[in-house]
Design a protein around this motif. Structure first.
Motif, PDB file in Angstrom:
ATOM      1  N   GLN A  54       0.835  -1.208   0.000  1.00 16.83           N
ATOM      2  CA  GLN A  54       0.000   0.000   0.000  1.00 16.83           C
ATOM      3  C   GLN A  54       0.875   1.265   0.000  1.00 16.83           C
ATOM      4  O   GLN A  54       0.575   2.229  -0.710  1.00 16.83           O
ATOM      5  CB  GLN A  54      -0.917   0.005   1.221  1.00 16.83           C
ATOM      6  N   ILE A  55       1.944   1.246   0.768  1.00 17.22           N
ATOM      7  CA  ILE A  55       2.845   2.407   0.814  1.00 17.22           C
ATOM      8  C   ILE A  55       3.490   2.619  -0.554  1.00 17.22           C
ATOM      9  O   ILE A  55       3.533   3.744  -1.081  1.00 17.22           O
ATOM     10  CB  ILE A  55       3.925   2.212   1.896  1.00 17.22           C
ATOM     11  N   SER A  56       3.983   1.548  -1.163  1.00 17.20           N
ATOM     12  CA  SER A  56       4.636   1.649  -2.475  1.00 17.20           C
ATOM     13  C   SER A  56       3.651   2.122  -3.538  1.00 17.20           C
ATOM     14  O   SER A  56       4.006   2.937  -4.401  1.00 17.20           O
ATOM     15  CB  SER A  56       5.233   0.293  -2.868  1.00 17.20           C
ATOM     16  N   SER A  57       2.416   1.631  -3.492  1.00 21.24           N
ATOM     17  CA  SER A  57       1.412   2.035  -4.483  1.00 21.24           C
ATOM     18  C   SER A  57       1.087   3.523  -4.364  1.00 21.24           C
ATOM     19  O   SER A  57       0.937   4.224  -5.365  1.00 21.24           O
ATOM     20  CB  SER A  57       0.138   1.211  -4.301  1.00 21.24           C
ATOM     21  N   ALA A  58       0.986   4.023  -3.126  1.00 21.20           N
ATOM     22  CA  ALA A  58       0.698   5.448  -2.921  1.00 21.20           C
ATOM     23  C   ALA A  58       1.850   6.323  -3.420  1.00 21.20           C
ATOM     24  O   ALA A  58       1.633   7.344  -4.083  1.00 21.20           O
ATOM     25  CB  ALA A  58       0.421   5.709  -1.447  1.00 21.20           C
ATOM     26  N   ILE A  59       3.084   5.923  -3.125  1.00 20.06           N
ATOM     27  CA  ILE A  59       4.249   6.700  -3.590  1.00 20.06           C
ATOM     28  C   ILE A  59       4.317   6.674  -5.117  1.00 20.06           C
ATOM     29  O   ILE A  59       4.591   7.696  -5.766  1.00 20.06           O
ATOM     30  CB  ILE A  59       5.551   6.149  -2.972  1.00 20.06           C
ATOM     31  N   TYR A  60       4.077   5.508  -5.700  1.00 17.81           N
ATOM     32  CA  TYR A  60       4.113   5.372  -7.157  1.00 17.81           C
ATOM     33  C   TYR A  60       3.052   6.265  -7.805  1.00 17.81           C
ATOM     34  O   TYR A  60       3.308   6.940  -8.817  1.00 17.81           O
ATOM     35  CB  TYR A  60       3.887   3.911  -7.521  1.00 17.81           C
ATOM     36  N   HIS A  61       1.868   6.289  -7.219  1.00 11.85           N
ATOM     37  CA  HIS A  61       0.790   7.149  -7.734  1.00 11.85           C
ATOM     38  C   HIS A  61       1.181   8.616  -7.659  1.00 11.85           C
ATOM     39  O   HIS A  61       0.936   9.390  -8.593  1.00 11.85           O
ATOM     40  CB  HIS A  61      -0.478   6.885  -6.929  1.00 11.85           C
ATOM     41  N   ARG A  62       1.809   9.006  -6.544  1.00 13.67           N
ATOM     42  CA  ARG A  62       2.199  10.405  -6.397  1.00 13.67           C
ATOM     43  C   ARG A  62       3.289  10.787  -7.401  1.00 13.67           C
ATOM     44  O   ARG A  62       3.278  11.873  -7.987  1.00 13.67           O
ATOM     45  CB  ARG A  62       2.705  10.655  -4.960  1.00 13.67           C
ATOM     46  N   LEU A  63       4.257   9.895  -7.602  1.00  9.28           N
ATOM     47  CA  LEU A  63       5.339  10.168  -8.553  1.00  9.28           C
ATOM     48  C   LEU A  63       4.807  10.287  -9.980  1.00  9.28           C
ATOM     49  O   LEU A  63       5.252  11.129 -10.760  1.00  9.28           O
ATOM     50  CB  LEU A  63       6.402   9.062  -8.482  1.00  9.28           C
ATOM     51  N   GLN A  64       3.842   9.442 -10.316  1.00 13.54           N
ATOM     52  CA  GLN A  64       3.281   9.482 -11.665  1.00 13.54           C
ATOM     53  C   GLN A  64       2.429  10.723 -11.908  1.00 13.54           C
ATOM     54  O   GLN A  64       2.285  11.168 -13.056  1.00 13.54           O
ATOM     55  CB  GLN A  64       2.430   8.233 -11.907  1.00 13.54           C
ATOM     56  N   ASN A  65       1.865  11.311 -10.840  1.00 11.65           N
ATOM     57  CA  ASN A  65       0.960  12.451 -10.996  1.00 11.65           C
ATOM     58  C   ASN A  65       1.585  13.768 -10.538  1.00 11.65           C
ATOM     59  O   ASN A  65       0.875  14.696 -10.177  1.00 11.65           O
ATOM     60  CB  ASN A  65      -0.326  12.192 -10.200  1.00 11.65           C
ATOM     61  N   THR A  66       2.899  13.834 -10.559  1.00 18.19           N
ATOM     62  CA  THR A  66       3.616  15.051 -10.179  1.00 18.19           C
ATOM     63  C   THR A  66       4.296  15.640 -11.407  1.00 18.19           C
ATOM     64  O   THR A  66       4.871  14.905 -12.219  1.00 18.19           O
ATOM     65  CB  THR A  66       4.668  14.750  -9.096  1.00 18.19           C
ATOM     66  N   ASN A  67       4.226  16.948 -11.538  1.00 18.76           N
ATOM     67  CA  ASN A  67       4.887  17.641 -12.644  1.00 18.76           C
ATOM     68  C   ASN A  67       6.397  17.599 -12.443  1.00 18.76           C
ATOM     69  O   ASN A  67       6.921  18.163 -11.476  1.00 18.76           O
ATOM     70  CB  ASN A  67       4.389  19.086 -12.720  1.00 18.76           C
ATOM     71  N   LEU A  68       7.107  16.968 -13.371  1.00 20.86           N
ATOM     72  CA  LEU A  68       8.551  16.785 -13.238  1.00 20.86           C
ATOM     73  C   LEU A  68       9.345  17.649 -14.217  1.00 20.86           C
ATOM     74  O   LEU A  68      10.508  17.365 -14.495  1.00 20.86           O
ATOM     75  CB  LEU A  68       8.911  15.311 -13.456  1.00 20.86           C
ATOM     76  N   THR A  69       8.756  18.718 -14.696  1.00 18.68           N
ATOM     77  CA  THR A  69       9.446  19.601 -15.633  1.00 18.68           C
ATOM     78  C   THR A  69      10.665  20.241 -14.959  1.00 18.68           C
ATOM     79  O   THR A  69      10.539  20.904 -13.921  1.00 18.68           O
ATOM     80  CB  THR A  69       8.514  20.718 -16.129  1.00 18.68           C
ATOM     81  N   GLY A  70      11.828  20.034 -15.534  1.00 19.87           N
ATOM     82  CA  GLY A  70      13.062  20.605 -14.992  1.00 19.87           C
ATOM     83  C   GLY A  70      13.644  19.851 -13.813  1.00 19.87           C
ATOM     84  O   GLY A  70      14.667  20.273 -13.255  1.00 19.87           O
ATOM     85  N   ILE A  71      13.048  18.743 -13.414  1.00 16.48           N
ATOM     86  CA  ILE A  71      13.518  17.976 -12.256  1.00 16.48           C
ATOM     87  C   ILE A  71      14.532  16.930 -12.708  1.00 16.48           C
ATOM     88  O   ILE A  71      14.261  16.132 -13.599  1.00 16.48           O
ATOM     89  CB  ILE A  71      12.342  17.297 -11.526  1.00 16.48           C
ATOM     90  N   LYS A  72      15.708  16.938 -12.072  1.00 14.30           N
ATOM     91  CA  LYS A  72      16.762  15.971 -12.375  1.00 14.30           C
ATOM     92  C   LYS A  72      16.899  14.921 -11.267  1.00 14.30           C
ATOM     93  O   LYS A  72      17.318  13.796 -11.528  1.00 14.30           O
ATOM     94  CB  LYS A  72      18.101  16.684 -12.561  1.00 14.30           C
ATOM     95  N   THR A  73      16.572  15.313 -10.034  1.00 16.76           N
ATOM     96  CA  THR A  73      16.730  14.415  -8.886  1.00 16.76           C
ATOM     97  C   THR A  73      15.449  14.405  -8.065  1.00 16.76           C
ATOM     98  O   THR A  73      14.884  15.461  -7.780  1.00 16.76           O
ATOM     99  CB  THR A  73      17.899  14.858  -7.991  1.00 16.76           C
ATOM    100  N   VAL A  74      14.997  13.215  -7.696  1.00 15.64           N
ATOM    101  CA  VAL A  74      13.841  13.053  -6.809  1.00 15.64           C
ATOM    102  C   VAL A  74      14.357  12.496  -5.495  1.00 15.64           C
ATOM    103  O   VAL A  74      15.098  11.515  -5.462  1.00 15.64           O
ATOM    104  CB  VAL A  74      12.786  12.116  -7.423  1.00 15.64           C
ATOM    105  N   ARG A  75      13.952  13.141  -4.400  1.00 20.23           N
ATOM    106  CA  ARG A  75      14.401  12.720  -3.069  1.00 20.23           C
ATOM    107  C   ARG A  75      13.189  12.302  -2.244  1.00 20.23           C
ATOM    108  O   ARG A  75      12.249  13.072  -2.073  1.00 20.23           O
ATOM    109  CB  ARG A  75      15.145  13.860  -2.388  1.00 20.23           C
TER     110      ARG A  75
END
Length: 461
Positions: free
Chosen positions: A298-319
């Motif tokens: 459940q934790i992994s699914s929620a994080i995966y959903h958030r990563l997929q629905n976040t604007n990553l324009t100009g982002i090189k590193t995710v922490r």
């Protein structure tokens, strides 16, 4: 008449008597009497003579006037002017106001100094639950102002004893002190060092304990440095689970002691610890115990959903930042999910997972939980999950796990595709920082785990 009105208003714009006296002195002059004529009078001859002036705004100068005119314009008695001018003639100073004022405090200066000396000798501590810098210090939770007052009076001489109100007034007005609450979640390592140093008499061992405690706190400080860091090409997501919310929440005693279903709230905050928290960057994934457990899938699914629905324009590193709970956050399931997402996202170069020193895990979601629980405490009855959702919506965007966010079987997939963590090239449990990046071979992801926050002690494999 305009000049007379202006002169009157200029005098009465001063509310205190001392400034009014200065105004009178400014518009009067005094000089000694040059010649005294003999008179048969019981009164002492005057030693000074006063001359009166009124300022004319039209002519921009002072005009000589008689005493009667001056007094009538300002609506004052002649004795007030005479007293002011006599004082100035004899001493060269403005008449002091002797009515009212503080006539007692100077008599109690010794008592005040004794009370302040007593308070300043008390042992104070910085707040345990406030991670920011604050000027407020705290005394032991076992103390109170009344207890301190009685303790002070019991150890001073009779002439220095004070009343409770006097002691309380000094305590509240001169010091920013409070009384702490009993601590419930102190870092066990910090507590262990503190207790050992209290009983250790050997200097060399005591110095070693001080050094080890200092290193432990520096590690915690280094972690919070990652939480605060902000860069244009860096996206920080911190996440945590709130304490279980009981369903239903009722004042009924039988329901309280009966088996209840828990509502889970897994919150993800986008941004650093400096970011403002509102529903635009706080996301609450909610589900009840009868639908899913609170586990790594459940934790992994929620994080995966958030990563997929976040604007990553100009982002090189995710922490990603979270506490080190092995069953939910710090496990190969979450790491495998991150590897899967990174292999699908070519614009992101690397992904970091950072975990705190045990006992020092205060992160932005904890601030959200405090606000939510403050509102929940005000409700006596919470009968269904929707009532919890209504409260959480005030502080975050509510996402229902299973409906708005699909739950995947990450644990099974990781067990099939990845080696057991015991065969990895670093010791998984002891690492505080993990870094993933794509390899040159398409579809492969490299990973390394580091024990330290500030330098690398492992290679990508």
């Amino acid at each position: 008449m305009q000049d007379v009105k202006s002169f009157f208003e200029s005098f009465y714009k001063f509310k205190d008597k001392r400034n009014q006296n200065a105004f009178i002195l400014k518009h009067c002059t005094v000089k000694s009497v040059k010649r005294h004529r003999p008179k048969n009078s019981k009164y002492t001859p005057k030693s000074s003579q006063t001359t009166y002036f009124v300022y004319s705004a039209t002519l921009k100068k002072r005009l000589l006037v008689c005493q009667t005119f001056f007094l009538n314009v300002l609506q004052i008695k002649k004795y007030r002017v005479q007293t002011i001018m006599k004082e100035y003639f004899e001493t060269g100073t403005l008449l002091n106001e002797k009515r009212g004022g503080d006539r007692v405090s100077h008599k109690n200066m010794e008592k005040k100094r004794a009370v302040m000396s007593f308070i300043e000798k008390l042992h104070c501590e910085e707040p345990h639950y406030c991670r920011g810098n604050t000027k407020r210090l705290y005394l032991s939770a076992e103390l109170s102002i009344n207890k301190l007052y009685r303790l002070y009076n019991s150890q001073v001489e009779s002439e220095l004893k004070v009343k409770p109100s006097y002691f309380r007034n000094i305590f509240n007005r001169n010091y920013n002190l409070g009384f702490g609450s009993p601590r419930t979640d102190v870092c066990s390592v910090c507590l262990q060092f503190t207790e050992k140093m209290k009983t250790e008499t050997r200097v060399n061992i005591r110095n070693d304990l001080i050094v080890m405690q200092r290193i432990h706190k520096l590690k915690a400080k280094a972690f919070f440095g990652f939480v605060k860091e902000e860069k244009p090409d860096l996206l920080t997501l911190s996440f945590d689970c709130e304490k279980n919310l009981p369903l239903p929440k009722t004042p009924d005693q039988s329901a309280y002691y009966s088996r209840q279903i828990n509502l889970f709230n897994f919150t993800i905050v986008q941004g650093s610890s400096k970011s403002k928290l509102d529903s635009s960057n706080v996301f609450a994934y909610c589900w009840s115990e009868n639908l899913f457990p609170k586990a790594s899938n459940q934790i992994s699914s929620a994080i995966y959903h958030r990563l997929q629905n976040t604007n990553l324009t100009g982002i090189k590193t995710v922490r990603l930042i979270a506490d080190g709970c092995a069953g939910q956050n710090k496990n190969s399931t979450v790491l495998g999910m991150c590897a899967k997402w990174l292999s699908e996202t070519p614009q992101v170069k690397s992904l970091e997972l950072i975990f705190p020193i045990v006992g020092h895990s205060f992160i932005p979601p904890d601030r959200v939980f405090a606000r939510i629980e403050k509102e929940i405490r005000k409700r006596e009855i919470m009968a269904n999950p929707e009532e919890y959702h209504e409260i959480i919506k005030n502080f975050a965007t509510v996402i229902k796990l299973g409906d708005d966010c699909k739950v995947y079987h990450w644990k099974d997939a990781v067990g099939t595709n990845l080696k057991p963590v015991g065969r990895w090239h670093f010791q998984f449990k002891s690492c505080k920082r993990y870094e993933l990046k794509r390899s040159k071979k398409e579809g492969n992801v490299l990973v390394k785990g580091m024990v330290h926050y500030k330098h690398d002690d492992c290679a990508f494999k």
